[in-house]
Enzyme design. Sequence first.
Site, short mmCIF file in Angstrom:
data_model
loop_
_atom_site.label_atom_id
_atom_site.label_comp_id
_atom_site.label_asym_id
_atom_site.label_seq_id
_atom_site.Cartn_x
_atom_site.Cartn_y
_atom_site.Cartn_z
N ASP A 181 -11.09 1.39 -7.35
CA ASP A 181 -9.70 1.61 -7.00
C ASP A 181 -8.82 1.49 -8.24
O ASP A 181 -9.26 1.83 -9.34
CB ASP A 181 -9.28 0.59 -5.92
CG ASP A 181 -8.25 1.16 -4.96
OD1 ASP A 181 -7.11 1.36 -5.39
OD2 ASP A 181 -8.58 1.38 -3.78
N HIS A 203 -2.29 -0.75 -5.34
CA HIS A 203 -3.15 -0.21 -4.28
C HIS A 203 -4.46 -0.99 -4.18
O HIS A 203 -4.87 -1.43 -3.10
CB HIS A 203 -3.42 1.27 -4.57
CG HIS A 203 -4.13 2.00 -3.48
ND1 HIS A 203 -5.50 2.10 -3.41
CD2 HIS A 203 -3.65 2.68 -2.42
CE1 HIS A 203 -5.84 2.83 -2.36
NE2 HIS A 203 -4.73 3.19 -1.73
N SER A 235 -6.73 4.35 3.49
CA SER A 235 -7.08 3.44 2.40
C SER A 235 -7.12 2.00 2.87
O SER A 235 -7.85 1.18 2.31
CB SER A 235 -6.04 3.55 1.28
OG SER A 235 -6.28 4.64 0.45
#
Length: 913
Positions: free
Chosen positions: A143, A196, A510
Amino acid sequence: MALGIPTQQSAIAPSKPGFTAIQPGAYFVEFYGEPASPECDYEHEQFYKEASAYGISMYTRNTFKRLFNGVSVNLPDTRHLERLESLSAVKRTWPMQMRSRSMAIPSSNVSPNLMFAHDHTGVSKVHSELGLGGNGIKVGVIDTGVDYMHPDLGGCWKTPGCPFQYGYDFVGDGYDSASTPHPVPDPDPRDTCDGHGTHVTGIIAAHGSRFSGVAPNVTLGVYRIFGCPGNGAGQSADDVILKAMEAAHADRMDVINMSFGGGSGWSEDPLSVAASRLVQDGIVMVASAGNDGSNGLYTSGSPGLGAGVINVASFENWMITSLSIDIAGTGANYSIVHSASGNNKIRFIFGTPTEVVAPTDSTGSVNGCAPYSESYNGQVLLVRRGNCTFVDKAAYAQSAGAVGVMVYNNEPDLMSPTSVSPNVTIPLVVIKLDDGQSILNELKMGTVTLTATNRTVSTSNPAGGQISRFSSWGPDPELHQSPAIGAPGGNIFSTFPLDLGGYASLSGTSMASPYVAGMAALILQARSKDVSVDEVRRLLLESAHPKTDTNSTALMSPLRQGSGLADIWESVSLMSTIDPPQLSLNYTDGSDDSATSGLDTPHEQPPRRVSSQTVRTLTLYNHSPSSFMTCTMTNLAASSVSSFMTNGSFAVVPRSWPEANSSAPVPADTQPRAIIESPALPIRVAPGSAQVITVRIIAPSGLSNDDKWLFGGYLRFNLLWDDKEGTSQSLHVPYTGFLGDYTKLDVLSVPEEGLPFVSLKGSSDALDENAHVVIDSEHKLAVHYRLEHPTRVLKLRLVDDRNTTVGYLPNGYIEYLGRNYQSARGRYSNSTINGTLYEDTDLTKPFDAQPGSYRVRIDALRPLRDPSDPEGYQIWHSSRFVIDSVSVSMTAANSADDDDDLGGDVVRNGDTA
């Protein structure tokens, strides 16, 4: 429509929504039945009858039947709550916390938002009753990196006892594949600029005092593949990602989570293939399905389409937790929730009252997609989502002097925007559709101001437990099922880099993917890792709970939810599994003959024909060492879906059968059926043994093949053991198939819809027949086309009057294309006629076009057809045109100067555009 306090009517009469303020005594009341099911209306009627009989004084705020089965009410006397909860239709009540009853969370603490999701997915139960936390299991997160100094993630890096023991930064802060193609690797994958990956990691492994991830005791590997926002498009190239996948493999991760997608949308995509290989090597691979649900079918992306990869759909969380915006208007003062800022570095903070305005742009639109004619210095603009990017909306507002932007969604849900641009320095957030409408109503009465601080609120989500609107659909182009399973991904509050506030609420597949990755770790721990990757997948998929379609009376299609909402308590408790866990029946041709071939597992060669009555063989395992198991089977029909209307036109939002809000009975022949052919029922399986079962699945005969339906359902295996407890369990195996001959589907849009056509470059008008044109440095032609179905091979050529190929156009031979999405910037594709043609399909032998008369020919390979078979293509010819002269000699290096970018970059999910 905003929730509101109605004017007083009869004690229990439904009332119109009015103001937005919420007073103490406001509750959600949930009923037992599934939303959009036949029992909904009955339960609502019964609720009001019983409430009247019990003398309960209440006022109805809103009624929910599509996404949530129940009502929201005000109880003037809260002592009536216990009496209300005793009514026969009432499953539970929740305190309303959307406005004045919000819960403020200090920055040092965390909201129970994720914990509440755990109550609905069995996570809380396996934590408390089984003591599972993922101990001894290694989970890799590929990620944006992670802020490992966050106290809820350990605040450490590779020290003894630290959860972070593996990882690497493959890119560096400044990397972006679109603008800085040369990564600067670093052994330290700490992320302080994006968030994220920190959010994803928190869903897996956070372990704060009031907040726990799904598997808080796992050992973590962090592999950073994205640079900081603001450096470009926020992309990562395939080769960088493959390096990260290889590193995770070398570090012997047990589970790998990949919360990103994109690529070609085919299982043959390199990242999908690489993920499949990791599965073959014994690693549980989990990936997000994608956030393109608004674009309809065939929107699942790679690497989640790899064989054996568990790609995950998103369900809405039962709570919405976010930083709040306090609204002050003439009619009411109240608080609303908002998304994370589109640029994490520019937070939506206004410590003093700031005026809100909702202007129209220079085109008269409320979408804010054009310059403004007036100045809005020091004000926050309220605009509607749609028609342009969030970056565009923020840039136009900034140019007008605005200090912030609130975008109200065009759908009921909250979602996460992206407004990262080096030219935008004001914050942008998304608010819910109802809240946007409420502010517009207040503006009609007078001035509206807002303040926004670090105060966090949690509110009940009426859509909790329903599929997220953004969650991508399957199948893949070769009819393999996608997604595999669903998990909470809408409105998830989790960890965020300390420099960016520490916590944030994000929505996306996600967020759903790491939830399932954490579940896989719990299974591995529960089985002491003595379980195969395939068995982990079966345990997860077969214990999931299929949900009702909010647009129909049937269960939601497996192409939307996979096996259903994951339940880890059921997964670790299963005493039986069945192989395979999904059945892809491929297409039917309407014949009555049975067939036994098909796509039971990903990547088998598809059959040329599968009949309307298809036989599948499954193996049922009894894992009990001492008790016999008895099995029966129930067929649960799901909604059929199609990308086409009855007149043949393309439908962005899939049409479904049974139809929404229809009270008419559903004819039995319009839904699939399934029966066990052998052995005879009930099936009895000895302890520790297996039984082969033959199932016949019958496609709907009452639906028209011309409508191109994808049908499906669930085989529910009802299991009972003869132990003294009388243990009973059920397994669900989804099946899907295409009604008709899939190999005859058109790929290109029909000419009646205006595409394909050839025009002068920059013009939207098609060339007239026998038009004369000149090709030079300023004058070119463009071929416009739209793919309504993915295709494995697309050819674009110039042909002469004898239909003989003269040469391929730039980008004139493309393999593994997805269909065109019908968003503002993706409705169709282009190729340029610029004077250069190619002799070969590899586009390596350029030559100059000569004057003459030509047509453009497009060949699009139909589904599942052999590329070497000329009969397998749909063919289109343009009108004839004449090139009078070609005065610019082009080369291979610049011939595709402004064609569409058809590269293989992968864009991370989570921030839905």
